[in-house]
Design a protein around this motif. Structure first.
Motif, PDB file in Angstrom:
ATOM      1  N   TYR A  44       9.149  16.358  -1.443  1.00  0.00           N
ATOM      2  CA  TYR A  44       9.033  15.555  -2.865  1.00  0.00           C
ATOM      3  C   TYR A  44       9.679  14.147  -2.497  1.00  0.00           C
ATOM      4  CZ  TYR A  44       9.311  14.067  -7.623  1.00  0.00           C
ATOM      5  OH  TYR A  44       9.384  13.267  -8.968  1.00  0.00           O
ATOM      6  N   LEU A  45       9.315  13.000  -2.955  1.00  0.00           N
ATOM      7  CA  LEU A  45       9.944  11.762  -2.768  1.00  0.00           C
ATOM      8  C   LEU A  45      10.067  11.219  -4.254  1.00  0.00           C
ATOM      9  CD1 LEU A  45       7.800  10.103   0.230  1.00  0.00           C
ATOM     10  CD2 LEU A  45       9.946  11.526   0.142  1.00  0.00           C
ATOM     11  N   PRO A  46      11.326  11.388  -4.721  1.00  0.00           N
ATOM     12  CA  PRO A  46      11.547  10.950  -6.215  1.00  0.00           C
ATOM     13  C   PRO A  46      11.209   9.603  -6.348  1.00  0.00           C
ATOM     14  CG  PRO A  46      13.610  11.678  -5.222  1.00  0.00           C
ATOM     15  CD  PRO A  46      12.572  11.892  -4.190  1.00  0.00           C
ATOM     16  N   LYS A  47      10.867   9.232  -7.547  1.00  0.00           N
ATOM     17  CA  LYS A  47      10.830   7.762  -8.050  1.00  0.00           C
ATOM     18  C   LYS A  47      10.237   6.823  -6.968  1.00  0.00           C
ATOM     19  CE  LYS A  47      15.253   8.267 -10.878  1.00  0.00           C
ATOM     20  NZ  LYS A  47      16.640   7.703 -10.951  1.00  0.00           N
ATOM     21  N   THR A  48       8.986   7.395  -6.530  1.00  0.00           N
ATOM     22  CA  THR A  48       8.318   6.701  -5.442  1.00  0.00           C
ATOM     23  C   THR A  48       7.061   6.546  -6.132  1.00  0.00           C
ATOM     24  OG1 THR A  48       9.453   7.783  -3.605  1.00  0.00           O
ATOM     25  CG2 THR A  48       7.427   6.760  -2.959  1.00  0.00           C
ATOM     26  N   LYS A  49       6.281   5.243  -6.001  1.00  0.00           N
ATOM     27  CA  LYS A  49       5.057   4.993  -6.369  1.00  0.00           C
ATOM     28  C   LYS A  49       4.385   4.618  -5.310  1.00  0.00           C
ATOM     29  CE  LYS A  49       2.920   1.991  -9.715  1.00  0.00           C
ATOM     30  NZ  LYS A  49       3.214   0.856 -10.981  1.00  0.00           N
ATOM     31  N   LEU A  50       2.861   4.841  -5.220  1.00  0.00           N
ATOM     32  CA  LEU A  50       1.718   4.174  -4.405  1.00  0.00           C
ATOM     33  C   LEU A  50       1.334   3.188  -4.899  1.00  0.00           C
ATOM     34  CD1 LEU A  50      -0.223   4.485  -1.693  1.00  0.00           C
ATOM     35  CD2 LEU A  50      -1.491   6.071  -3.209  1.00  0.00           C
ATOM     36  N   LEU A  51       1.469   2.151  -4.182  1.00  0.00           N
ATOM     37  CA  LEU A  51       0.915   0.754  -4.710  1.00  0.00           C
ATOM     38  C   LEU A  51      -0.638   0.330  -4.322  1.00  0.00           C
ATOM     39  CD1 LEU A  51       4.135  -1.649  -4.028  1.00  0.00           C
ATOM     40  CD2 LEU A  51       3.298  -0.471  -6.332  1.00  0.00           C
ATOM     41  N   SER A  52      -0.800   0.937  -2.898  1.00  0.00           N
ATOM     42  CA  SER A  52      -2.114   0.420  -2.443  1.00  0.00           C
ATOM     43  C   SER A  52      -2.295   1.363  -0.844  1.00  0.00           C
ATOM     44  CB  SER A  52      -2.375  -1.029  -2.001  1.00  0.00           C
ATOM     45  OG  SER A  52      -1.366  -1.397  -1.060  1.00  0.00           O
ATOM     46  N   PHE A  53      -3.588   1.349  -0.452  1.00  0.00           N
ATOM     47  CA  PHE A  53      -3.654   2.247   0.803  1.00  0.00           C
ATOM     48  C   PHE A  53      -4.712   1.403   1.611  1.00  0.00           C
ATOM     49  CE2 PHE A  53      -6.489   3.988  -2.272  1.00  0.00           C
ATOM     50  CZ  PHE A  53      -7.910   3.469  -1.563  1.00  0.00           C
ATOM     51  N   ASN A  54      -4.629   1.520   2.876  1.00  0.00           N
ATOM     52  CA  ASN A  54      -5.619   1.171   3.760  1.00  0.00           C
ATOM     53  C   ASN A  54      -6.040   2.310   4.807  1.00  0.00           C
ATOM     54  OD1 ASN A  54      -7.138  -0.270   5.443  1.00  0.00           O
ATOM     55  ND2 ASN A  54      -5.574  -1.212   6.890  1.00  0.00           N
ATOM     56  N   ASP A  55      -7.485   2.665   4.434  1.00  0.00           N
ATOM     57  CA  ASP A  55      -7.963   3.841   4.883  1.00  0.00           C
ATOM     58  C   ASP A  55      -8.755   3.202   6.324  1.00  0.00           C
ATOM     59  OD1 ASP A  55      -9.117   6.183   5.762  1.00  0.00           O
ATOM     60  OD2 ASP A  55      -9.985   6.627   3.965  1.00  0.00           O
ATOM     61  N   SER A  56      -8.288   3.619   7.569  1.00  0.00           N
ATOM     62  CA  SER A  56      -8.856   3.019   8.772  1.00  0.00           C
ATOM     63  C   SER A  56      -8.299   3.896  10.031  1.00  0.00           C
ATOM     64  CB  SER A  56      -8.780   1.486   9.134  1.00  0.00           C
ATOM     65  OG  SER A  56      -7.314   1.284   9.174  1.00  0.00           O
ATOM     66  N   LYS A  57      -9.202   4.212  11.089  1.00  0.00           N
ATOM     67  CA  LYS A  57      -8.829   4.689  12.162  1.00  0.00           C
ATOM     68  C   LYS A  57      -7.833   6.010  11.944  1.00  0.00           C
ATOM     69  CE  LYS A  57      -7.978   0.085  14.355  1.00  0.00           C
ATOM     70  NZ  LYS A  57      -6.825  -0.907  15.119  1.00  0.00           N
ATOM     71  N   ASP A  58      -8.636   6.607  11.399  1.00  0.00           N
ATOM     72  CA  ASP A  58      -8.653   8.174  10.888  1.00  0.00           C
ATOM     73  C   ASP A  58      -7.048   8.279  10.548  1.00  0.00           C
ATOM     74  OD1 ASP A  58     -10.578   9.184  12.237  1.00  0.00           O
ATOM     75  OD2 ASP A  58     -10.301   8.957  14.140  1.00  0.00           O
ATOM     76  N   LYS A  59      -6.441   7.243  10.048  1.00  0.00           N
ATOM     77  CA  LYS A  59      -5.129   7.307   9.396  1.00  0.00           C
ATOM     78  C   LYS A  59      -5.118   6.275   8.049  1.00  0.00           C
ATOM     79  CE  LYS A  59      -2.474   9.652  12.647  1.00  0.00           C
ATOM     80  NZ  LYS A  59      -1.625  10.733  11.935  1.00  0.00           N
ATOM     81  N   VAL A  60      -4.391   6.955   7.143  1.00  0.00           N
ATOM     82  CA  VAL A  60      -4.217   6.157   5.946  1.00  0.00           C
ATOM     83  C   VAL A  60      -2.884   5.445   5.819  1.00  0.00           C
ATOM     84  CG1 VAL A  60      -4.656   6.089   3.591  1.00  0.00           C
ATOM     85  CG2 VAL A  60      -5.722   7.692   4.615  1.00  0.00           C
TER      86      VAL A  60
END
Length: 461
Positions: free
Chosen positions: A210-226
């Motif tokens: 668990y990563l406290p106080k952590t937010k996902l802003l955006s992602f880039n889904d490419s090359k079998d990795k995000v």
């Protein structure tokens, strides 16, 4: 497999059930908050702050959007991923025929997973033999009278809910809270079913990171990795995952997807709600919990309503100040008069309900009305007639409408489809062009059910 789960609400819980059964998975969970040890405590929940009928824990701030805060026409979303929904007082009703038909077309056996979720819960029905929960004499009289009005359009059902194991152990204990006058099994946060309790337990057992106080802003889904852009307090950094599961509620999920895929707007579907108080001449009984007493279904060719009927208790009135404004006055009445009053929540079908758009603008998101709801007054008159003839007298002039997502029943902006188009998703919750980012919350529901849809959402997750 290295998997990021975003959210800690019911859809995150449902996603974690199979993920945690495979010890080859390395799971990281974030929810833009801190699931510290103080989240669940022995204090009466009714001492906490409520906003628009929702319990707000001390560590959950309202979504930081000034436009959203100023305009109460649109939903108040939690700053913590997963929204307010923790299935507290969680109502349960099976998917409708319309829903089952949609899922069948998608080749999804939703009932298989619906029953799987139910097997993980402790079900409680208002017809059960627990003195602290069963219908009072007053509610049984109402139930019996309404039952006699059943026809092809109107049906009456005992309510069903789910509680924690601790609550079930206490149901025969009739201890009453001094503050709210409810049974203590009803007003203690550790007795309520809560997805965060399950998640905290797995964090403590090192089953997930668990990563406290952590937010996902955006992602880039490419090359079998995000590649994910994460923010912790003021620090922004990149981290790669094999899979990303978005389980953070329709608004938070929309903001992440819009940031990542340059989508300017989405349209969110809702199930609108009407609330109003009622009074009855029946008095015998003393309700000491805030759960629904019975479910009523009205379905015609024109519309459909899922109706939750409540007898008032002291605890319930602490919740209902925003939902049914007159209850603020009722709290000042002598305890004896509570036995004459109750409240009704009527949820409308998706087709007749409003929708709203979420727009991405510079530095913020705005909400605008897209479609107004359509209320057929002739159908309302049929329901009121059944109430009147059963000794239930609706104070309909005190009604309050919940539209544009304020009913807390909303989603479907990235709905499953066999031919998804640009904004729909496949049956695995993936928008066109994405391979390893899966949306698993109410955002992908093909139908926003008229009644409670939490377990349907969890089954789909």
């Amino acid at each position: 497999m290295n998997i990021l789960v975003v959210g800690s609400g019911p859809s995150a819980y449902a996603s974690l059930l199979p993920l945690l059964s495979d010890n080859k998975n390395e799971i990281v969970l974030i929810d833009n908050s801190d699931l510290d040890k103080n989240y669940l405590n022995e204090q009466c929940i009714y001492k906490s702050k409520f906003s628009s009928g929702n319990r707000i824990a001390d560590n959950q701030n309202i979504y930081d959007n000034s436009n959203n805060l100023e305009d109460k026409s649109f939903p108040f979303s939690s700053k913590s991923f997963g929204g307010f929904s923790n299935v507290w007082g969680g109502t349960i009703f099976y998917p409708t025929n319309t829903e089952l038909e949609k899922y069948t077309l998608l080749n999804i056996d939703i009932m298989k997973y619906f029953n799987l979720i139910l097997n993980e819960t402790n079900l409680l029905s208002s017809d059960e033999n627990y003195n602290s929960y069963e219908l009072t004499t007053r509610e049984r009289k109402i139930f019996s009278n309404l039952k006699q009005k059943e026809d092809e359009e109107f049906s009456v059902n005992f309510s069903k809910t789910w509680l924690s194991k601790n609550s079930f152990e206490m149901l025969r204990n009739k201890n009453v809270c001094e503050f709210c006058k409810s049974y203590t099994w009803d007003c203690r946060s550790e007795k309520i079913w809560n997805s965060k309790s399950f998640i905290k337990k797995n964090i403590e057992e090192n089953n997930l990171n668990y990563l406290p106080k952590t937010k996902l802003l955006s992602f880039n889904d490419s090359k079998d990795k995000v590649t994910c852009t994460l923010k912790n307090n003021s620090k922004t950094y990149l981290k790669e995952f094999d899979k990303v599961f978005l389980c953070c509620g329709a608004i938070s999920t929309s903001s992440i997807v819009m940031n990542s895929l340059n989508i300017p707007e989405v349209e969110i579907k809702t199930s609108d709600m009407i609330s109003f108080p009622y009074f009855t001449i029946f008095r015998k009984g003393n309700k000491r919990h805030s759960l629904s007493d019975m479910f009523l279904i009205h379905e015609s060719k024109k519309t459909k309503f899922f109706i939750q009927l409540y007898g008032y208790s002291k605890g319930l009135l602490n919740l209902a100040g925003d939902a049914i404004p007159v209850t603020k006055l009722l709290t000042k009445l002598p305890n004896l008069l509570f036995k004459n009053f109750g409240g009704v929540f009527m949820y409308m079908n998706e087709e007749n309900s409003s929708t709203f758009k979420m727009l991405k603008t510079t530095g913020e998101y705005k909400f605008i009305a897209k479609k107004k709801n359509y209320l057929d007054t002739s159908e309302i008159q049929k329901i009121k007639k059944n109430f009147y003839s059963s000794g239930v007298f609706p104070l309909f002039f005190l009604k309050k409408f919940y539209t544009y997502g304020t009913s807390n029943h909303y989603g479907g902006q990235f709905a499953h489809s066999l031919s998804p188009g640009e904004l729909g998703t496949d049956r695995k919750g993936r928008i066109k062009g994405l391979k390893n980012v899966h949306i698993l919350d109410s955002s992908v529901l093909p139908v926003i059910n008229t009644g409670p849809f939490t377990i349907t959402m969890m089954a789909n997750s």
